[in-house]
Enzyme design. Structure first.
Site, short mmCIF file in Angstrom:
data_model
loop_
_atom_site.label_atom_id
_atom_site.label_comp_id
_atom_site.label_asym_id
_atom_site.label_seq_id
_atom_site.Cartn_x
_atom_site.Cartn_y
_atom_site.Cartn_z
N ASP A 1 -22.02 -2.70 20.14
CA ASP A 1 -20.89 -2.63 21.06
C ASP A 1 -20.90 -3.72 22.11
O ASP A 1 -19.91 -4.41 22.33
CB ASP A 1 -20.84 -1.26 21.75
CG ASP A 1 -20.46 -0.14 20.78
OD1 ASP A 1 -19.78 -0.45 19.77
OD2 ASP A 1 -20.85 1.01 21.01
N ARG B 1 -28.82 4.15 35.68
CA ARG B 1 -27.51 3.51 35.93
C ARG B 1 -27.35 2.92 37.32
O ARG B 1 -26.87 1.79 37.44
CB ARG B 1 -26.36 4.49 35.62
CG ARG B 1 -26.34 5.03 34.19
CD ARG B 1 -26.58 3.99 33.15
NE ARG B 1 -26.49 4.52 31.79
CZ ARG B 1 -27.00 3.92 30.72
NH1 ARG B 1 -27.65 2.76 30.85
NH2 ARG B 1 -26.88 4.45 29.54
N ASP C 1 -21.91 8.07 31.98
CA ASP C 1 -22.44 6.77 32.37
C ASP C 1 -21.39 5.85 32.98
O ASP C 1 -21.68 5.10 33.91
CB ASP C 1 -23.15 6.11 31.18
CG ASP C 1 -24.48 6.79 30.87
OD1 ASP C 1 -25.11 7.31 31.81
OD2 ASP C 1 -24.88 6.81 29.70
N SER D 1 -26.13 7.72 18.98
CA SER D 1 -26.01 6.96 20.22
C SER D 1 -27.27 7.27 21.02
O SER D 1 -27.54 8.41 21.35
CB SER D 1 -24.76 7.40 20.97
OG SER D 1 -24.82 6.89 22.28
N1 ARG Z 1 -25.78 12.96 28.41
C1 ARG Z 1 -26.83 12.23 29.04
C2 ARG Z 1 -26.45 11.87 30.44
O1 ARG Z 1 -25.31 11.92 30.75
C3 ARG Z 1 -27.29 11.05 28.24
C4 ARG Z 1 -26.32 9.95 28.05
C5 ARG Z 1 -26.99 8.89 27.29
N2 ARG Z 1 -26.14 7.89 26.74
C6 ARG Z 1 -26.12 7.60 25.44
N3 ARG Z 1 -25.43 6.58 25.07
N4 ARG Z 1 -26.73 8.31 24.56
O2 ARG Z 1 -27.29 11.56 31.25
#
Ligand code: ARG
Length: 398
Positions: free
Chosen positions: A14, A95, A124, A175
């Site tokens: 991506d 993040r 995110d 993912s």
């Molecule tokens: N759901 C988790 C969070 O919001 C993990 C997100 C991780 N991102 C991913 N692309 N798998 O912290």
């Protein structure tokens, strides 16, 4: 001069496609920034070069491991931070840190926009954009996947058409986001929440059910900071790395849950966070021994709120920073050692010792040496229970 965009670059499909996509959609030059937050795996020099091969005008890798360990994972450990009592905030912690360095790169490269590869369905995007808005309100944000229809199919077609150096066919069916504090896996067959995760889902942990001898570890803390493993001094980064290895080898820290995202969606997530879970277990127990009861009770509520704020992308909020001050001050006495047995997916505390201990053998013992005056308990219960007793008597009358 064309405008410049700093892109949060992972090296995956991506964000690799995003480089050319952003230039085609906006005419801007793209600067790729990859962050080393202890995710391991691919060589980051190869990632840096790939961004250039995909058309970035500049590409850099920033080593954020120590900053991540000390400024983000450590506060989470001191807060025993577990969203919904289970998730140690792996992605949520990285993040704000990555955002701060995207802002820094934007300044250094004269960019007016920051871009990321998040979809419009997750947490995110919120974490990146709220963090960037807090740190640099003048910067624009561009999210090609969300804002200009860069779907997975279109990304694959774009990569093939431009001959981008990315392995489209072998890209993971999941993912994944991973860093020093743990690993998050979603999508693919895990979207059917009745499907059990298979062993291929996991990378940080071995099968907890496989037969193997247990491992015993002693973790030393000073004011809520892990400073020693089995008596040898370690940095926070080394402590987390060592426990990822040792607890991971015992299958500790696997979590399979449905969680509430900030955007209102419930989603199925599989996590593995061996170091984080082992450290939080040890730290909680040392707090049990060294933190006074009222402070400990109040802290539990603060911990939950802290975790929710960080989950919701509000790292740089006034409330998080004030709660942080409380949590940090509550760590004053959290010094000592915890012994743990790592085995069969569990990190179990088996011993604790501390100069700051509030545990008093002479008060706790049922054997000889007891200094506690049991006769005082009667009067205490009489007064303590008075309000409940009076209410119960009244209700029985009515
Ligand atoms: N759901 C988790 C969070 O919001 C993990 C997100 C991780 N991102 C991913 N692309 N798998 O912290």
């Amino acid at each position: 001069m064309s405008s410049r965009v700093v892109l949060a670059y992972s090296g995956g499909l991506d964000t690799s496609v995003a480089i050319g996509w952003i230039t085609e959609a906006t005419g801007a030059e793209v600067i790729a920034m990859a962050a080393d937050v202890g995710q391991g795996g691919e060589d980051l020099e190869a990632v840096r070069q790939r961004a250039l091969d995909c058309g970035a005008v500049a590409s850099e890798v920033v080593d954020l491991r120590t900053e991540f360990a000390e400024q983000y994972c450590l506060p989470a450990l001191r807060a025993n931070a577990l969203y919904l009592d289970r998730y140690p905030l792996v992605s949520a912690l990285s993040r704000p840190l990555i955002s701060a360095h995207l802002v820094d790169a934007a300044r250094r490269h004269g960019a007016d926009t920051v871009a990321h590869g998040c979809t419009g369905k997750g947490n995110d995007q919120v974490r990146f954009e709220v963090s960037i808005a807090a740190l640099a309100p003048d910067l624009h944000v561009y999210a090609p996947v969300r804002d200009s229809g860069m779907t997975r199919d279109k990304a694959i077609a774009f990569a093939e058409e431009k001959g981008l150096p990315i392995d489209v066919t072998h890209s993971s069916p999941f993912s994944v986001d991973q860093n020093l504090w743990g690993r998050a896996v979603e999508t693919g067959f895990l979207e059917d929440i009745w499907n059990a995760p298979t062993e291929e889902v996991y990378a940080y942990t071995s099968d907890p059910g496989a037969p193997r001898p247990p491992d015993e570890v002693v973790i030393g803390f000073e004011r809520g900071v892990p400073v020693a493993i089995d008596g040898a001094a370690v940095t926070v980064l080394q402590a987390i790395e060592a426990l990822n290895r040792r607890a991971g080898a015992q299958g500790v820290g696997r979590i399979d849950m449905v969680e509430d995202r900030l955007v209102g969606i419930k989603s199925r997530e599989v996590y593995e966070a061996p170091g984080a879970i082992a450290l939080i277990n040890a730290h909680m127990e040392l707090e049990n021994v060294t933190v006074e009861r009222e402070l400990a009770r109040f802290k539990r509520g603060v911990e939950q709120r802290w975790a929710e704020l960080v989950y919701d992308g509000l790292w740089f909020s006034p409330l998080r920073s004030s709660l942080q001050a409380f949590i940090d001050s509550a760590q004053e006495s959290v010094t000592g050692e915890v012994r743990m047995r790592l085995h069969a997916g569990q990190a179990t505390v088996t011993g604790r010792r501390s100069e700051q201990s509030l545990y008093r053998f002479d008060l706790a013992t049922y054997d000889s040496g007891d200094t506690y005056d049991q006769s005082q308990a009667r009067g205490f219960i009489e007064v303590f229970g008075m309000t409940t007793k009076l209410a119960a008597q009244r209700d029985r009358r009515q």
